[in-house]
Design an enzyme around this catalytic site. Structure first.
Site, mmCIF file in Angstrom:
data_model
loop_
_atom_site.group_PDB
_atom_site.id
_atom_site.type_symbol
_atom_site.label_atom_id
_atom_site.label_comp_id
_atom_site.label_asym_id
_atom_site.label_seq_id
_atom_site.Cartn_x
_atom_site.Cartn_y
_atom_site.Cartn_z
ATOM 1 C CG ASP A 37 -2.253 0.709 1.020
ATOM 2 O OD1 ASP A 37 -2.228 1.900 0.669
ATOM 3 O OD2 ASP A 37 -3.302 0.075 1.183
ATOM 4 C CG ASP A 60 2.245 4.978 -6.344
ATOM 5 O OD1 ASP A 60 1.305 4.464 -6.981
ATOM 6 O OD2 ASP A 60 2.504 6.192 -6.387
ATOM 7 C CB VAL A 61 -0.602 -0.066 -7.831
ATOM 8 C CG1 VAL A 61 -0.731 -0.955 -6.607
ATOM 9 C CG2 VAL A 61 -1.710 0.988 -7.869
ATOM 10 C CG ASN A 87 -8.183 -4.331 -2.634
ATOM 11 O OD1 ASN A 87 -9.406 -4.467 -2.646
ATOM 12 N ND2 ASN A 87 -7.573 -3.502 -1.779
ATOM 13 C CE1 TYR A 152 -13.577 3.036 -8.345
ATOM 14 C CE2 TYR A 152 -15.823 2.492 -8.984
ATOM 15 C CZ TYR A 152 -14.711 2.260 -8.192
ATOM 16 O OH TYR A 152 -14.733 1.243 -7.263
ATOM 17 C CE LYS A 156 -12.440 -0.115 -9.486
ATOM 18 N NZ LYS A 156 -11.442 -0.953 -8.785
HETATM 19 N N1 LIG Z 1 -16.141 0.441 -1.265
HETATM 20 C C1 LIG Z 1 -16.905 0.194 -2.306
HETATM 21 O O1 LIG Z 1 -18.125 0.498 -2.275
HETATM 22 C C2 LIG Z 1 -16.347 -0.466 -3.534
HETATM 23 C C3 LIG Z 1 -17.254 -0.946 -4.484
HETATM 24 C C4 LIG Z 1 -16.762 -1.580 -5.621
HETATM 25 C C5 LIG Z 1 -15.403 -1.737 -5.791
HETATM 26 N N2 LIG Z 1 -14.541 -1.250 -4.842
HETATM 27 C C6 LIG Z 1 -13.121 -1.454 -5.092
HETATM 28 O O2 LIG Z 1 -12.563 -2.210 -4.020
HETATM 29 C C7 LIG Z 1 -11.168 -1.917 -3.918
HETATM 30 C C8 LIG Z 1 -10.820 -1.643 -2.470
HETATM 31 O O3 LIG Z 1 -11.426 -0.439 -2.067
HETATM 32 P P1 LIG Z 1 -12.004 -0.203 -0.586
HETATM 33 O O4 LIG Z 1 -13.467 -0.149 -0.706
HETATM 34 O O5 LIG Z 1 -11.390 -1.162 0.350
HETATM 35 O O6 LIG Z 1 -11.496 1.295 -0.325
HETATM 36 P P2 LIG Z 1 -10.318 1.891 0.587
HETATM 37 O O7 LIG Z 1 -10.188 3.305 0.145
HETATM 38 O O8 LIG Z 1 -10.580 1.615 2.012
HETATM 39 O O9 LIG Z 1 -9.036 1.038 0.167
HETATM 40 C C9 LIG Z 1 -8.297 1.301 -0.994
HETATM 41 C C10 LIG Z 1 -6.845 1.075 -0.680
HETATM 42 O O10 LIG Z 1 -6.082 1.313 -1.877
HETATM 43 C C11 LIG Z 1 -4.928 2.038 -1.497
HETATM 44 N N3 LIG Z 1 -4.360 2.778 -2.622
HETATM 45 C C12 LIG Z 1 -4.859 3.881 -3.233
HETATM 46 N N4 LIG Z 1 -4.005 4.307 -4.177
HETATM 47 C C13 LIG Z 1 -2.951 3.457 -4.160
HETATM 48 C C14 LIG Z 1 -1.755 3.352 -4.905
HETATM 49 N N5 LIG Z 1 -1.438 4.254 -5.869
HETATM 50 N N6 LIG Z 1 -0.917 2.338 -4.651
HETATM 51 C C15 LIG Z 1 -1.203 1.434 -3.678
HETATM 52 N N7 LIG Z 1 -2.297 1.473 -2.927
HETATM 53 C C16 LIG Z 1 -3.170 2.488 -3.173
HETATM 54 C C17 LIG Z 1 -5.413 2.961 -0.400
HETATM 55 O O11 LIG Z 1 -4.329 3.500 0.352
HETATM 56 C C18 LIG Z 1 -6.322 2.045 0.393
HETATM 57 O O12 LIG Z 1 -5.606 1.334 1.386
HETATM 58 C C19 LIG Z 1 -10.913 -0.746 -4.867
HETATM 59 O O13 LIG Z 1 -10.357 -1.221 -6.066
HETATM 60 C C20 LIG Z 1 -12.297 -0.192 -5.117
HETATM 61 O O14 LIG Z 1 -12.389 0.480 -6.349
HETATM 62 C C21 LIG Z 1 -14.988 -0.618 -3.717
#
Ligand SMILES: NC(=O)c1ccc[n+]([C@@H]2O[C@H](COP(=O)([O-])OP(=O)(O)OC[C@H]3O[C@@H](n4cnc5c(N)ncnc54)[C@H](O)[C@@H]3O)[C@@H](O)[C@H]2O)c1
Length: 253
Positions: A37, A60-61, A87, A152, A156
């Site tokens: 992360d 950083d991805v 993720n 977004y 996706k």
């Molecule tokens: N929460 C929702 O409603 C939802 C719905 C559909 C899909 N998602 C997807 O699920 C995944 C996880 O999201 P979440 O809901 O746990 O949100 P979250 O914001 O809690 O977690 C996302 C994580 O990604 C990390 N991140 C962001 N940019 C980064 C980078 N450049 N390099 C490395 N890490 C990075 C953040 O620091 C965080 O820890 C995401 O891909 C999100 O798009 C979430």
């Protein structure tokens, strides 16, 4: 016996939310996990609570070189890489006309380019390990459209297509690639994209078959399944965990 015994996983965005839930469940199921992360402190804290089966790695991805370091660390630390969970993700709310090029590109770089770089970085080590499983976290926004998420949704939808292309290419090497499509899940992603405001959820009772927001643990269970040999005949496929959101459409009364 754990469902992930003997496997090593690299989970991006693993410091919190769904990534942290997956990391926790993976360790409970016997996996070794590299939590990657940009949130170093929560990432290290989580790894600490999970014991010797987990380590934290800054990643950083969007950065090609950091991917190499993270994959090398995974192999050095635990001997191999069998599972990648792409993720990490960010959300940006704006009308099409108000979406700046830099906001659009920022979202694409993390969600889409990050997923591409990750799959590319693990393909060879997974081949060497005799196969593996890549789980790409997309969204219901990668299956259908909603307003105000042009970047977004683009990222996706791209993940869904990239998943299928990689699955076809990597299948002969024993590497499976699937996408997960969560609905609205209780994490900080949406509220952060809203500048700290909470998203109202009352309307879900009427709109959604299961009538509620999902939990990170509910998505983690699906990720465990896809990472494990329980899903050994599944590749290039889409798996929803969305409370029934995509089972209906706008004409629902
Ligand atoms: N929460 C929702 O409603 C939802 C719905 C559909 C899909 N998602 C997807 O699920 C995944 C996880 O999201 P979440 O809901 O746990 O949100 P979250 O914001 O809690 O977690 C996302 C994580 O990604 C990390 N991140 C962001 N940019 C980064 C980078 N450049 N390099 C490395 N890490 C990075 C953040 O620091 C965080 O820890 C995401 O891909 C999100 O798009 C979430």
């Amino acid at each position: 016996m754990g469902r992930l015994d003997g496997k090593t996983a690299l989970i991006t965005g693993g410091a919190r939310g769904q990534g942290a839930a997956a990391a926790t469940r993976f360790v409970q199921e016997g996996a070794k996990v590299v939590i990657a992360d940009v949130l170093d402190e929560p990432g290290k804290l989580l790894a600490g609570t999970l014991g010797s089966a987990a380590v934290y790695q800054h990643l950083d991805v969007t950065d090609e070189d950091q991917w190499q370091v993270a994959v090398d660390r995974t192999v050095t630390e635990f001997g191999q890489v069998n599972v990648l969970v792409n993720n990490a993700g960010i959300l940006h709310f704006a009308a099409l006309a108000d979406t700046t090029l830099s906001d659009y590109e920022r979202v694409i770089r993390v969600n889409q380019v990050g997923t591409f770089l990750g799959m590319r970085a693990v393909a060879e080590p997974m081949r060497t390990a005799g196969g593996g499983s890549i789980v790409n976290i997309s969204s219901v926004d990668g299956l259908a459209a909603t307003p105000l998420v042009i970047a977004y949704a683009a990222s996706k939808f791209a993940i869904r297509g990239m998943t299928k292309s990689a699955a076809v290419e990597l299948g002969p090497a024993g590497i499976r690639v699937n996408s997960v499509h969560p609905g609205m899940i209780d994490t900080r992603m949406v509220s952060e994209a809203l500048g700290g405001a909470e998203m109202p959820t009352d309307w879900l009772k009427e709109k959604l078959p299961l009538g509620r927001v999902g939990t990170p643990d509910e998505v983690a269970e699906m990720v465990v399944f896809l990472a494990s040999d329980d899903s050994s005949y599944s590749t290039g496929a889409e798996f929803v965990a969305d409370g029934g959101a995509t089972a209906t459409h706008a004409l629902k009364i």
